[in-house]
Structures are given as C-alpha cells and as structure tokens.
Write a protein that holds these residues in place. Structure first.
Motif, PDB file in Angstrom:
ATOM      1  N   HIS A 219      13.982   0.856  -0.369  1.00 23.87           N
ATOM      2  CA  HIS A 219      13.861  -0.144   0.699  1.00 23.87           C
ATOM      3  C   HIS A 219      14.739  -1.349   0.405  1.00 23.87           C
ATOM      4  CE1 HIS A 219      11.165  -1.550  -2.438  1.00 23.87           C
ATOM      5  NE2 HIS A 219      11.354  -2.774  -1.956  1.00 23.87           N
ATOM      6  N   ASP A 221      14.226  -5.607   0.653  1.00 25.30           N
ATOM      7  CA  ASP A 221      13.199  -6.612   0.872  1.00 25.30           C
ATOM      8  C   ASP A 221      13.613  -7.444   2.088  1.00 25.30           C
ATOM      9  OD1 ASP A 221      11.796  -5.725  -1.371  1.00 25.30           O
ATOM     10  OD2 ASP A 221      12.996  -6.980  -2.693  1.00 25.30           O
ATOM     11  N   HIS A 267      16.657  -0.707  -3.273  1.00 29.15           N
ATOM     12  CA  HIS A 267      16.021  -0.365  -4.543  1.00 29.15           C
ATOM     13  C   HIS A 267      14.712   0.355  -4.299  1.00 29.15           C
ATOM     14  CE1 HIS A 267      14.519  -4.277  -3.176  1.00 29.15           C
ATOM     15  NE2 HIS A 267      13.393  -4.006  -3.817  1.00 29.15           N
ATOM     16  N   PHE A 283       9.353 -12.792  -3.679  1.00 28.17           N
ATOM     17  CA  PHE A 283      10.392 -12.827  -2.644  1.00 28.17           C
ATOM     18  C   PHE A 283      10.778 -14.283  -2.426  1.00 28.17           C
ATOM     19  CE2 PHE A 283       7.954  -8.982  -0.922  1.00 28.17           C
ATOM     20  CZ  PHE A 283       8.716  -8.098  -1.670  1.00 28.17           C
ATOM     21  N   ARG A 315       9.518  -6.487   3.225  1.00 29.37           N
ATOM     22  CA  ARG A 315       8.944  -5.173   3.359  1.00 29.37           C
ATOM     23  C   ARG A 315       7.878  -5.115   4.442  1.00 29.37           C
ATOM     24  NH1 ARG A 315       6.081  -3.884  -0.338  1.00 29.37           N
ATOM     25  NH2 ARG A 315       6.287  -5.087  -2.227  1.00 29.37           N
TER      26      ARG A 315
END
Ligand SMILES: O=C(O)CCC(=O)C(=O)O
Ligand SMILES: [Fe+2]
Length: 366
Positions: A219, A221, A267, A283, A315
């Motif tokens: 995915h 972020d 990642h 994040f 996410r």
C-alpha cells in the motif's frame, strides 16, 4: 439520469487543467479506475466515456456511482481532480464504516491509488529509507504493555489496509509517545528529506502475530511521510518491505529505531511467521497552511483551511479526533445520498452489476 444512456453508460466532460502532468494523471486515473473506453480531447476539454460498471477485477462501483452523481448534479458535468479525491475519501469512509462493502471499496481504493502512483514516479530523493534511534528498549516494552492493556483492534481505524492496532491518542498512558515522536522523530524526518513544517498526524501501535494478522498488504500511506519503530524482536519474519525499490529490500531495524520513509514509497508489512511483532507506526503531514514547495505534481496540495487532524488519514483511516470524525461522517452521508439514486438504478440491472451495486447500497445509510 441525464448523463446515462440506455446502455447504462455515462459520458463525462473533464475540464483540461493547464499542466500536462495533472492532465495525464486525470486521464490515466479515469481510464484505469473507471474502465473508460475512449477519451476524446477537444479544444480545451476532454470527453471521456463510456464509464461502465464492470466486474470484480477493476470495477469501482462507487467511483462510477460518484461520477454519475456528479454528472447528474450539473448540466455540464465536469469531473475534477478534487472530486476524484473526494471520491477516494468516500470510498475510505465506506471501507471504514461499512464492513460489508470494505472489500469492494479497498479494491477500488487500491486501483485508484495505483493509477495515481503510476502516473508520477516517486522522485529519487523520496525513495530513500532512513533509520534513526528513537526509543530505548524499556520504553518500547512499556508502549507494548499499555497498548495491550487497552486492547488492539483490527479495522477500527485503517479500514482499507487494516492493521490490528490502537491509537496512541486514545490511551492516556501513551500520549507521551506522541510527544516523544514529535520531538525525536519528526524533526529528523524533516531534516533527512529536506522538508519543513511537518506535524504528527496519526500514531498507533500495531500487532502482527503468526496466529493473528500476520502481514499488511502492499500500500501507500495517505500522508506524505511515515515512520515505523519495531517495539520488540521476539518473532520470526516481519519487517517493512519497499516493493518498488531495487531488490524490494526488507528493513528490520533494531528495537526502538525508527524507519523513516515517504508514505508514497509503496511498502508492505512482511508476514510474521512465529511469535508476535509489535510496531509503532506514525503518519506525518505538512502543517496547516504550509505549502510544500517540493510537492510532486501528483500529490495533493495541503488545503490551507484544513487542520492536520482533519486531513485524510493514511490507509483509508478515519481521523482519530472526534471533530474530524464528525466532518467525515457528514461528508460520507452527503456522498452516499448523492450516490444512492444511481446505485438503485444499477441494482436493477440484470447482471453482476446489480450485486455490486446492492452490496454498496446495503452498506450506506438510508
Ligand atoms: O508492518 C510494517 O512494517 C508496515 C506498517 C505500515 O506500513 C503501516 O502501518 O502503514
Ligand atoms: Fe504503511
């Protein structure tokens, strides 16, 4: 539906932006994510269509519904970059709030995210992955202890790519961890990547276990910068893998060391095959009102009026503070209302589309 023809197709007109990169992004995003079959460039506009509600492979029924609703709302429907972003937000909210539609929404989000990242490769400087010391081993043990005492849950916050986690902002004994990250990690991130005015937007403890959630799929972020701190080492497997870097390296920093990277550097969390792996994940956003001059063309400009807390959570998560949850819920309801008539129409179709549309209808409020 003004814009939908008898074959359940919709044609939209997209205003041409001034810069070519953005235009490429839009077209690619529309083509790949919406199953657009043709794109006609006119003088200062692009006509594209038909948009079709397709099958499981790529079909984004919600994006389609959103596009239809947008078309229905105006006489000269225009889908803008921002609306595509709004749609992503809507999809994230669906994934978050309606478990029944989470899989379909996650697939759509991944397709859209993928088309975004394909349209503008990550600049070389942002592909770096750094390791810096952040927490002492005894601090890491305490973080695990308090997180476990509170309890970790899967999918409560980051529904699209869900970890089993607990927010440090929700546990009074873990608030110091946020302060520590703002002091010890965020400034290093800023320095190493040459960015200014960063702010910690989300911080959580996640758990992977051989007999629980073992891994986190590939995915990006949602925030521009991220960090992961391993909190223990009594497990096999695990690690953070950067799938687009040469050799797809897996990083396994020492306990307490922070791995710093761009959230757009795709990642995944590698499967934990024995024992339990705990990480602290953060994040990091650009501070309110600050325009990142290094911003890539594909990245969203931070809206000046938005607070760090109210911006999209990585996410597909909902924002943790209550106020932004409320805002998110209101936006979700508004989008859902707009999409409902289209979905109802689709639910009457004689094929697979009906099932997809019905799944979405079941998942959104009346
Ligand atoms: O498990 C990891 O190392 C990666 C975690 C991650 O990417 C995330 O929480 O967004
Ligand atoms: Fe991540």
């Amino acid at each position: 539906m003004a814009a939908m023809n008898a074959d359940n197709e919709v044609f939209l007109t997209v205003a041409l932006p001034t810069d070519i990169v953005t235009r490429d992004y839009r077209l690619q995003c529309l083509r790949e994510a919406d199953g657009v079959r043709s794109v006609v460039v006119e003088e200062d506009r692009v006509r594209c269509g038909p948009f079709v509600l397709g099958d499981e492979a790529a079909v984004p029924p919600l994006l389609y519904a959103f596009a239809c609703a947008a078309a229905d709302a105006g006489e000269d429907p225009v889908v803008t970059f921002d609306e595509a972003e709004d749609c992503l937000e809507f999809l994230r909210a669906v994934a978050q709030q309606r478990p029944g539609a989470a899989a379909a929404a996650a697939k759509t989000i991944a397709a859209v995210e993928r088309s975004i990242s394909d349209s503008a490769p990550l600049p070389e400087a942002d592909r770096a992955v750094h390791e810096v010391g952040a927490f002492l081993p005894h601090e890491c043990s305490k973080i695990i202890e308090y997180a476990e005492a509170h309890g970790l849950e899967r999918g409560a916050r980051h529904a699209a790519h869900a970890t089993t986690d607990v927010s440090c902002f929700d546990v009074p004994q873990l608030r110091w961890v946020a302060a520590a990250c703002s002091e010890r990690v965020v400034p290093l991130l800023a320095k190493l990547f040459g960015v200014d005015d960063l702010v910690l937007a989300d911080l959580f403890v996640a758990r992977y276990a051989a007999d629980g959630q073992r891994a986190l799929e590939e995915h990006e972020d949602g925030s521009p910068w991220s960090f992961v701190v391993p909190l223990n080492d009594r497990f096999e497997g695990g690690g953070t893998q950067f799938v687009e870097l040469e050799g797809a390296p897996i990083f396994r920093p020492a306990v307490g060391a922070a791995l710093l990277f761009s959230g757009k550097n795709r990642h995944r969390g590698v499967a934990t095959t024995e024992g339990v792996r705990y990480i602290l994940a953060g994040f990091v956003d650009v501070r309110k009102g600050f325009v990142d001059k290094r911003k890539r063309s594909r990245s969203r400009s931070p809206p000046p009026e938005s607070s760090p807390q109210s911006r999209k959570r990585a996410r597909g998560a909902a924002a943790s503070p209550e106020s932004s949850q409320n805002q998110g819920a209101a936006a979700f309801d508004a989008c859902a209302r707009a999409a409902r008539p289209v979905l109802q129409q689709l639910a009457g179709m004689p094929d697979d589309r009906a099932r997809l549309a019905q799944a979405v209808l079941d998942a959104i409020p009346e």
